[in-house]
Design an enzyme around this catalytic site. Structure first.
Site, PDB file in Angstrom:
ATOM      1  N   CYS A  15       0.843  -1.300   0.179  1.00  0.00           N
ATOM      2  CA  CYS A  15       0.139  -0.101   0.075  1.00  0.00           C
ATOM      3  C   CYS A  15       0.786   1.211   0.021  1.00  0.00           C
ATOM      4  O   CYS A  15       0.252   2.459  -0.093  1.00  0.00           O
ATOM      5  CB  CYS A  15      -0.920   0.245   1.128  1.00  0.00           C
ATOM      6  SG  CYS A  15      -1.714  -1.622   1.243  1.00  0.00           S
ATOM      7  N   HIS A  57      -2.694   7.964   5.813  1.00  0.00           N
ATOM      8  CA  HIS A  57      -2.885   6.816   4.964  1.00  0.00           C
ATOM      9  C   HIS A  57      -4.242   6.494   5.325  1.00  0.00           C
ATOM     10  O   HIS A  57      -5.093   5.862   4.383  1.00  0.00           O
ATOM     11  CB  HIS A  57      -1.762   5.850   5.518  1.00  0.00           C
ATOM     12  CG  HIS A  57      -1.957   4.296   4.650  1.00  0.00           C
ATOM     13  ND1 HIS A  57      -1.788   4.424   3.414  1.00  0.00           N
ATOM     14  CD2 HIS A  57      -2.097   3.277   5.282  1.00  0.00           C
ATOM     15  CE1 HIS A  57      -1.805   3.261   3.217  1.00  0.00           C
ATOM     16  NE2 HIS A  57      -2.017   2.244   4.310  1.00  0.00           N
ATOM     17  N   PHE A  89       1.878  -3.229   3.975  1.00  0.00           N
ATOM     18  CA  PHE A  89       1.767  -4.593   4.491  1.00  0.00           C
ATOM     19  C   PHE A  89       3.496  -4.825   4.583  1.00  0.00           C
ATOM     20  O   PHE A  89       4.255  -4.560   3.562  1.00  0.00           O
ATOM     21  CB  PHE A  89       0.997  -5.388   3.793  1.00  0.00           C
ATOM     22  CG  PHE A  89      -0.199  -5.685   4.235  1.00  0.00           C
ATOM     23  CD1 PHE A  89      -0.662  -4.888   5.117  1.00  0.00           C
ATOM     24  CD2 PHE A  89      -0.919  -6.507   3.525  1.00  0.00           C
ATOM     25  CE1 PHE A  89      -1.839  -5.007   5.671  1.00  0.00           C
ATOM     26  CE2 PHE A  89      -2.394  -6.565   4.178  1.00  0.00           C
ATOM     27  CZ  PHE A  89      -2.929  -5.874   5.070  1.00  0.00           C
TER      28      PHE A  89
END
Length: 405
Positions: free
Chosen positions: A158, A297, A392
């Site tokens: 991400c 985020h 991740f």
């Protein structure tokens, strides 16, 4: 310098339609239509609607691209045209590409695996691998526009989009290119994509489009999968000035760290993300007190929103309470490898117009999430925008944009 913008998103095809959607607080959430999701725990997604590759590229070329590559080429074409770049007058070896995808084509993998099981290995498409692998977004952008300089594909889950732009920034600083086409792209709303993230309990199971992607809200229950692409043109200052380019904003700082903690969860004290923000601010030579806006985020998962809030407090101390924070994922969902790039573009437009969008759907404060998450839109002059992405594997990337005057 940022001289061109291009976007394919769940709330608009093209930069202007996307930005109009942001200004209107539009959301792109709805029932999944790409496959029958009736048996899935997550039934909502933020799909790109109305996209036809033939409107953006040669139909024959489009047939040899999976959707994530088509999105990247379409957004790149818009960004190049927006920048007013005459590619015929440029040295192609000084024009580079840094376009990442976190996953590549799950569609190709699913389709060819089914053939393998049902018809045997001889029926698998000879082009399966080049259709599927994530670097083909950068490859196809390079091929389509004749860009012969440095061409890379950053894959950090991400954080891919933000890292891709950050590494393009470094490439220009180091003198490897004068222009970089940079950003991220993704299209993973597929059976295995939704099933996999659902199995992780990362996706929201809400069936209410207005309460499914609600970053920083106490009732948040996971993210909603989005798709699309965000592409920017980064350009060395003298090169941009020499051709009379419009300059949207200046990219001034980039920070990158690893949590070295867990494959899915950010480190609980936020120290990794805090250090990335600190590095980005220091890279720009700015003072922390000058930062008054962060595009977070902000995934709408319990862990991310809590630990990112802790990271902002750890980095900025008491000043954190004076910072406006919003999450673009409240409108477009989580575009995975494209998320940071689309959010970067949002920051550029926000600085240009002096408008910070609200975190749409944010209603119920959570006890420890006690910063200013922009319940309403904010207008005014902002000198800097700091954009965060956390991936991740513990990947953290922060990028700092400055208003160009």
């Amino acid at each position: 310098m940022i001289t061109g913008l291009g976007a394919i998103t769940p709330i608009g095809l093209g930069m202007q339609e996307f930005w109009n959607g942001v200004r209107q607080g539009k959301t792109g959430f709805g029932p999944i239509t790409k496959f029958d999701a009736s048996g899935y725990k997550c039934r909502l997604a933020a799909e790109v609607k109305g996209f036809d590759a033939k409107n953006h590229m040669d139909p024959k070329a489009a047939k040899r691209m999976e959707l994530f590559c088509q999105y990247a080429v379409a957004a790149s074409r818009e960004a190049i045209e927006d920048a007013g770049l005459n590619l015929d007058k440029e040295d192609p070896f000084r024009l580079g590409v840094s376009v990442g995808s976190g996953i590549g084509s799950l569609q190709a993998l699913e389709r060819e695996h089914t053939k393998l099981l049902e018809k045997g290995p001889s029926r698998v498409n000879p082009l399966m691998v080049p259709l599927m692998i994530s670097n083909m977004a950068a490859g196809n952008v390079s091929i389509q526009f004749g860009l012969k300089g440095k061409s890379i594909n950053v894959v950090t889950a991400c954080a891919t989009g933000t890292h891709s732009i950050g590494e393009a920034f470094r490439s220009i600083q180091y003198g490897e290119a004068e222009v970089m086409v940079a950003g991220g792209t993704e299209s993973s709303i597929t059976p295995i994509g939704i099933a996999g993230f659902s199995a992780l309990t990362a996706l929201s199971t809400s069936e209410d489009p207005e309460r499914c992607s609600i970053p920083f809200d106490k009732e948040r229950s996971g993210f909603i999968m989005g798709e699309g692409a965000g592409i920017v043109i980064l350009e060395e200052l003298e090169h941009a000035l020499g051709r009379g380019a419009k300059i949207y904003a200046e990219l001034v700082g980039y920070g990158s760290t690893s949590d070295a903690y867990h494959i899915t969860s950010p480190v609980e004290d936020g120290s990794g993300a805090a250090k990335a923000m600190e590095y980005a601010v220091a890279d720009a030579g700015a003072a922390k007190e000058e930062i008054t806006y962060i595009n977070a985020h902000g995934t709408s998962t319990h862990h991310n929103d809590l630990f990112e809030t802790r990271a902002i407090k750890l980095c900025f101390g008491d000043h954190a309470r004076k910072i406006k924070i919003n999450s673009t994922k409240s409108m477009v969902g989580h575009l995975l490898g494209a998320a940071g790039a689309v959010e970067f573009i949002t920051c550029v437009k926000e600085l240009e117009e002096g408008y910070l969008h609200p975190t749409v759907g944010y209603r119920i404060p959570d006890e420890e999430l006690d910063l200013d998450y922009c319940r309403e839109a904010v207008t005014g002059e902002f000198s800097y925008a700091l954009s965060n992405s956390l991936g991740f594997g513990g990947h953290n990337a922060s990028i700092l944009i400055k208003k160009y005057v």
